[in-house]
Scaffold this motif. Structure first.
Motif, mmCIF file in Angstrom:
data_model
loop_
_atom_site.group_PDB
_atom_site.id
_atom_site.type_symbol
_atom_site.label_atom_id
_atom_site.label_comp_id
_atom_site.label_asym_id
_atom_site.label_seq_id
_atom_site.Cartn_x
_atom_site.Cartn_y
_atom_site.Cartn_z
ATOM 1 N N PHE A 145 -106.990 -56.042 41.146
ATOM 2 C CA PHE A 145 -108.139 -55.790 42.026
ATOM 3 C C PHE A 145 -109.297 -55.165 41.241
ATOM 4 O O PHE A 145 -110.447 -55.266 41.639
ATOM 5 C CB PHE A 145 -107.752 -54.863 43.187
ATOM 6 N N CYS B 295 -109.660 -45.334 45.004
ATOM 7 C CA CYS B 295 -108.785 -45.349 43.821
ATOM 8 C C CYS B 295 -109.568 -45.195 42.531
ATOM 9 O O CYS B 295 -110.673 -45.714 42.388
ATOM 10 C CB CYS B 295 -108.018 -46.666 43.819
ATOM 11 N N LYS C 267 -106.698 -55.636 49.058
ATOM 12 C CA LYS C 267 -105.515 -55.762 49.915
ATOM 13 C C LYS C 267 -105.839 -56.639 51.127
ATOM 14 O O LYS C 267 -105.008 -57.413 51.580
ATOM 15 C CB LYS C 267 -105.032 -54.375 50.357
HETATM 16 S S1 SF4 Z 1 -104.720 -48.199 44.994
HETATM 17 FE FE1 SF4 Z 1 -103.329 -49.550 43.878
HETATM 18 S S2 SF4 Z 1 -103.779 -51.608 44.667
HETATM 19 FE FE2 SF4 Z 1 -105.517 -50.334 45.219
HETATM 20 S S3 SF4 Z 1 -106.964 -50.597 43.529
HETATM 21 FE FE3 SF4 Z 1 -105.741 -48.787 43.061
HETATM 22 S S4 SF4 Z 1 -104.099 -49.516 41.756
HETATM 23 FE FE4 SF4 Z 1 -104.999 -51.336 42.796
#
Ligand code: SF4
Length: 419
Positions: A152, A164, A272
């Motif tokens: 991603f 994130c 997601k």
């Molecule tokens: S939380 Fe997990 S899935 Fe979402 S961007 Fe970060 S590493 Fe990727």
């Protein structure tokens, strides 16, 4: 449906109502996670304790502390570097060789412990990699990020989850591709010297069938280290992969769908939402929960962004399908898209975690039965026992959990034998 607040929206609880009694460890953990902790110059804590790992699990990391308590000690990863911490009334002091948190609103002081840095953090694997670049301690759990950088983050138009920072760290604080041998050496050191019982294998999005990347680590950990192994990966449409993981000995899965409200899911988790969709999370969670039994699979969510009522519904859903709710308090990490988003209001979070407790109790969910698993970034359901009323139903549930812990010891011992 209320619109999500825009990034940069400000909420001011800088003049909070001081608590009129000492907080229990769960309340203090919530306060610390929401308000952060200022560190007085008298503390040498950054030299003595576990180093800050700003991107642990992509959720950010602060200072690891233990809050002693009568029911159980509670571990917390207190934010210390984010902007919102400046306004925190909670101050860490060193007082006659002890660390104490002073609540400047009430003047109350709380004795806390700081886990010291284990010697293996400064050692190297046989291939010359610092062990602290292979795995980190989070609470008493060893966390290992495996696989490539989350896809991603590398998509043509970034699809990373907005909270994130995981994609900023890979290859910097951490090795990008970890050899199985290095992970085994590190896990053995952590087991022998830090007494860990649980290794969590995490990964960002690795593409369809990305779960396969975990298998060599899982197999080797079960065969050569002898520990409980959890896997936190994005969900797979091909559910037979979970059967394969079970054959290799996996002990738990967690699925991070983060937000129950579809609008928040789309807005803050574009990868997601676009690549996977919420239903794939739910299908995988339900499949694994059916296969593994009650309390073996976690549904992970973030509280403090979507409306509290949606978080409550998420908790009910997770427990209803036999999984346990792991609820993280949102942290606006420096460097993330949501860095200017407000940190949650602690009183909202107390409501959320009371609901975690009530829902687990009502479904007699077996929580906290595995040995020595203490999570610092989120409140475990067993932390919420401190928020329970002292009614007959509560005492019965907590006695049931104590008895179960005792009864399940042989089971967990056998799961922690090398195979
Ligand atoms: S939380 Fe997990 S899935 Fe979402 S961007 Fe970060 S590493 Fe990727």
């Amino acid at each position: 449906m209320p619109a999500p607040p825009s990034e940069g929206h400000d909420r001011d609880f800088a003049s909070p109502t001081p608590p009129d009694r000492p907080m229990n460890p769960a309340e203090l953990k919530i306060e610390l996670l929401c308000r952060g902790l200022r560190v007085d110059g008298s503390c040498r804590i950054f030299e003595d304790s576990l180093p800050l790992s700003p991107t642990i699990a992509g959720l950010g990391s602060g200072l690891e502390l233990i809050l002693p308590g009568s029911k159980r000690d509670v571990w917390v990863n207190a934010p210390v570097i984010e902007n919102f911490v400046e306004k925190s009334p909670l101050l860490l002091l060193s007082d006659q060789g002890e660390y104490k948190i002073t609540d400047e609103r009430s003047g109350l002081r709380y004795r806390v412990k700081a886990p010291s840095k284990p010697a293996w953090y400064d050692r190297y694997t046989p291939t010359g990699v610092p062990m602290s670049h292979i795995a980190t301690l989070q609470g008493t759990c060893l966390t290992v990020n495996v696989g490539e950088r989350c896809k991603f983050w590398t998509a043509e138009h970034p699809l990373n989850c907005r909270f994130c920072t995981g994609g900023l760290s890979t290859g910097v604080e951490e090795e990008q591709e970890k050899s199985v041998e290095d992970v085994i050496e590190t896990a053995l050191a952590a087991k022998q010297e830090s007494g860990i019982t649980f290794v969590q294998l995490n990964g960002g999005y690795q593409g369809a069938r990305g779960l396969r990347k975990v298998f060599p680590y899982l197999k080797a950990l079960k065969q050569k280290v002898g520990c409980l192994v959890g896997v936190q990966f994005n969900p797979e449409r091909d559910e037979s992969l979970y059967d394969e993981a079970l054959t290799l000995g996996v002990d738990s899965f967690s699925f991070c769908f983060e937000f129950y409200n579809p609008e928040y899911f789309r807005r803050y988790l574009p990868g997601k939402a676009e690549v996977l969709g919420r239903d794939v999370f739910f299908s995988a969670l339900e499949y694994c929960s059916r296969k593994m039994g009650k309390g073996r699979v976690a549904g992970e969510i973030i509280a403090g962004v979507e409306p509290v009522e949606d978080t409550m519904r998420a908790i009910e859903y997770i427990v209803r399908v036999g999984a346990y709710p792991l609820v993280c308090i949102f942290r606006p990490l420096t460097g993330s898209v949501m860095q200017r988003y407000p940190s949650p209001d602690p009183s909202d979070m107390v409501r959320v975690f009371r609901h975690v407790y009530d829902t687990c109790r009502m479904h007699n969910l077996p929580v906290g039965t595995a040995p020595n698993i203490n999570v610092s970034l989120s409140l475990q359901p067993e932390d919420t026992f401190y928020l329970a009323p002292e009614g007959i139903a509560d005492r019965t549930y907590q006695s049931f959990i104590d008895a179960l812990k005792h009864l399940m010891r042989p089971y967990f011992s056998s799961r922690m034998r090398t195979q």
